[in-house]
Design a protein around this motif. Structure first.
Motif, PDB file in Angstrom:
ATOM      1  N   THR A  88      52.394  53.204  84.099  1.00  0.00           N
ATOM      2  CA  THR A  88      50.947  53.212  83.881  1.00  0.00           C
ATOM      3  C   THR A  88      50.267  52.430  85.004  1.00  0.00           C
ATOM      4  N   ILE A  89      49.325  53.084  85.662  1.00  0.00           N
ATOM      5  CA  ILE A  89      48.572  52.470  86.748  1.00  0.00           C
ATOM      6  C   ILE A  89      47.111  52.388  86.323  1.00  0.00           C
ATOM      7  N   LYS A  90      46.567  51.171  86.281  1.00  0.00           N
ATOM      8  CA  LYS A  90      45.167  50.994  85.893  1.00  0.00           C
ATOM      9  C   LYS A  90      44.227  51.428  87.014  1.00  0.00           C
ATOM     10  N   GLU A  91      44.580  51.057  88.243  1.00  0.00           N
ATOM     11  CA  GLU A  91      43.722  51.369  89.388  1.00  0.00           C
ATOM     12  C   GLU A  91      44.589  51.751  90.579  1.00  0.00           C
ATOM     13  N   LEU A  92      44.340  52.919  91.136  1.00  0.00           N
ATOM     14  CA  LEU A  92      45.090  53.434  92.275  1.00  0.00           C
ATOM     15  C   LEU A  92      44.093  53.802  93.356  1.00  0.00           C
ATOM     16  N   SER A 113      47.129  51.505  97.379  1.00  0.00           N
ATOM     17  CA  SER A 113      47.180  50.224  96.672  1.00  0.00           C
ATOM     18  C   SER A 113      47.096  50.482  95.176  1.00  0.00           C
ATOM     19  N   PHE A 114      47.731  49.620  94.393  1.00  0.00           N
ATOM     20  CA  PHE A 114      47.794  49.858  92.955  1.00  0.00           C
ATOM     21  C   PHE A 114      47.748  48.565  92.164  1.00  0.00           C
ATOM     22  N   LYS A 115      47.275  48.699  90.931  1.00  0.00           N
ATOM     23  CA  LYS A 115      47.325  47.644  89.923  1.00  0.00           C
ATOM     24  C   LYS A 115      47.717  48.338  88.635  1.00  0.00           C
ATOM     25  N   GLY A 116      48.719  47.810  87.970  1.00  0.00           N
ATOM     26  CA  GLY A 116      49.164  48.495  86.766  1.00  0.00           C
ATOM     27  C   GLY A 116      50.070  47.661  85.913  1.00  0.00           C
ATOM     28  N   GLU A 117      50.855  48.346  85.086  1.00  0.00           N
ATOM     29  CA  GLU A 117      51.741  47.690  84.141  1.00  0.00           C
ATOM     30  C   GLU A 117      53.094  48.381  84.178  1.00  0.00           C
ATOM     31  N   PHE A 118      54.156  47.571  84.256  1.00  0.00           N
ATOM     32  CA  PHE A 118      55.511  48.107  84.241  1.00  0.00           C
ATOM     33  C   PHE A 118      56.378  47.176  83.405  1.00  0.00           C
ATOM     34  N   GLY A 120      55.836  46.014  80.509  1.00  0.00           N
ATOM     35  CA  GLY A 120      55.022  45.005  79.843  1.00  0.00           C
ATOM     36  C   GLY A 120      54.488  43.917  80.753  1.00  0.00           C
ATOM     37  N   GLN A 121      54.665  44.029  82.063  1.00  0.00           N
ATOM     38  CA  GLN A 121      54.195  43.007  82.998  1.00  0.00           C
ATOM     39  C   GLN A 121      53.125  43.603  83.922  1.00  0.00           C
ATOM     40  N   ASP A 122      52.128  42.781  84.283  1.00  0.00           N
ATOM     41  CA  ASP A 122      51.105  43.215  85.234  1.00  0.00           C
ATOM     42  C   ASP A 122      51.689  43.226  86.639  1.00  0.00           C
ATOM     43  N   ILE A 140      54.594  40.558  90.761  1.00  0.00           N
ATOM     44  CA  ILE A 140      54.519  40.389  89.308  1.00  0.00           C
ATOM     45  C   ILE A 140      54.135  38.932  89.086  1.00  0.00           C
ATOM     46  N   LYS A 141      52.852  38.704  88.877  1.00  0.00           N
ATOM     47  CA  LYS A 141      52.329  37.339  88.836  1.00  0.00           C
ATOM     48  C   LYS A 141      52.878  36.529  87.663  1.00  0.00           C
ATOM     49  N   ASN A 142      53.027  37.153  86.497  1.00  0.00           N
ATOM     50  CA  ASN A 142      53.506  36.419  85.310  1.00  0.00           C
ATOM     51  C   ASN A 142      54.887  35.817  85.527  1.00  0.00           C
ATOM     52  N   LEU A 143      55.733  36.507  86.294  1.00  0.00           N
ATOM     53  CA  LEU A 143      57.106  36.052  86.519  1.00  0.00           C
ATOM     54  C   LEU A 143      57.292  35.338  87.857  1.00  0.00           C
ATOM     55  N   GLY A 144      56.257  35.308  88.690  1.00  0.00           N
ATOM     56  CA  GLY A 144      56.353  34.646  89.990  1.00  0.00           C
ATOM     57  C   GLY A 144      57.208  35.418  90.989  1.00  0.00           C
ATOM     58  N   ILE A 145      57.196  36.739  90.910  1.00  0.00           N
ATOM     59  CA  ILE A 145      58.016  37.572  91.792  1.00  0.00           C
ATOM     60  C   ILE A 145      57.122  38.260  92.818  1.00  0.00           C
ATOM     61  N   LYS A 146      57.527  38.136  94.090  1.00  0.00           N
ATOM     62  CA  LYS A 146      56.885  38.864  95.184  1.00  0.00           C
ATOM     63  C   LYS A 146      57.995  39.603  95.912  1.00  0.00           C
ATOM     64  N   SER A 147      57.760  40.870  96.233  1.00  0.00           N
ATOM     65  CA  SER A 147      58.821  41.655  96.839  1.00  0.00           C
ATOM     66  C   SER A 147      58.271  42.592  97.903  1.00  0.00           C
ATOM     67  N   LYS A 148      59.019  42.699  99.010  1.00  0.00           N
ATOM     68  CA  LYS A 148      58.754  43.699 100.036  1.00  0.00           C
ATOM     69  C   LYS A 148      59.968  44.597 100.079  1.00  0.00           C
TER      70      LYS A 148
END
Length: 186
Positions: A88-92, A113-118, A120-122, A140-148
């Motif tokens: 689910t993508i809120k904004e694409l 660019s995208f903002k969504g939910e995967f 259960g996480q933003d 994934i801000k809630n979990l503190g994960i940044k990935s390239k």
């Protein structure tokens, strides 16, 4: 006499500047008048054939002029192969070259660019397609994960290969992967 010629030139130059500004506004505003349904069909063709994913649900499609011309799709669902068929993508936001806003056959993606939910996480991030390597950045801000994730263009989803630079709570991890073959963690 010379000053009068210069002032006369500046006086006539204002019309050229006005024509230039109006033509630029017309160039960027014209796609707002068209329906973008055929653009989504063509875009899905390109995304499926070159990048391996599809935009399934597109309810609200808007063309935004500023700060950079783009198509904005709200509340959509993306399918990546059969494993991830309902992200689910809120904004694409899809940034393309200017020519593709007028001619669908020559669509060239610059950035998605995208903002969504995967799970259960933003999730937020962007995808930049290039000739040899595609870049997917997500956070994934809630979990503190940044990935390239750097994808090799010779293989596409759902069987990709490439490199992942993962940052979890300020710890870095480098993973080389090739779907179905090997996984190297450094």
């Amino acid at each position: 006499n010379i000053i009068k010629k210069i002032l006369n030139f500046i006086y006539y130059l204002r019309y050229l500047i006005l024509i230039f500004i109006l033509s630029i506004i017309l160039l960027f505003a014209t796609p707002k008048l068209f329906k973008n349904v055929n653009k989504i069909v063509e875009l899905n063709n390109i995304l499926k054939n070159q990048h391996g994913f599809i935009i399934k649900k597109t309810n609200k499609i808007n063309y935004k002029i500023f700060p950079q011309p783009n198509l904005e799709i709200k509340d959509s669902i993306i399918s990546i192969g059969e494993q991830f068929n309902k992200i689910t993508i809120k904004e694409l936001k899809i940034f393309t070259n200017l020519k593709s806003l007028y001619v669908s056959n020559e669509m060239l993606l610059k950035k998605i660019s995208f903002k969504g939910e995967f799970l259960g996480q933003d999730v937020s991030g962007y995808y930049i397609p290039k000739k040899s390597i595609n870049l997917l950045y997500f956070e994934i801000k809630n979990l503190g994960i940044k990935s390239k994730v750097f994808f090799d263009n010779t293989k596409k989803f759902p069987n990709p290969s490439g490199k992942i630079e993962l940052n979890v709570l300020d710890d870095n991890l480098l993973i080389n992967f090739d779907y179905g073959k090997n996984l190297k963690i450094q």
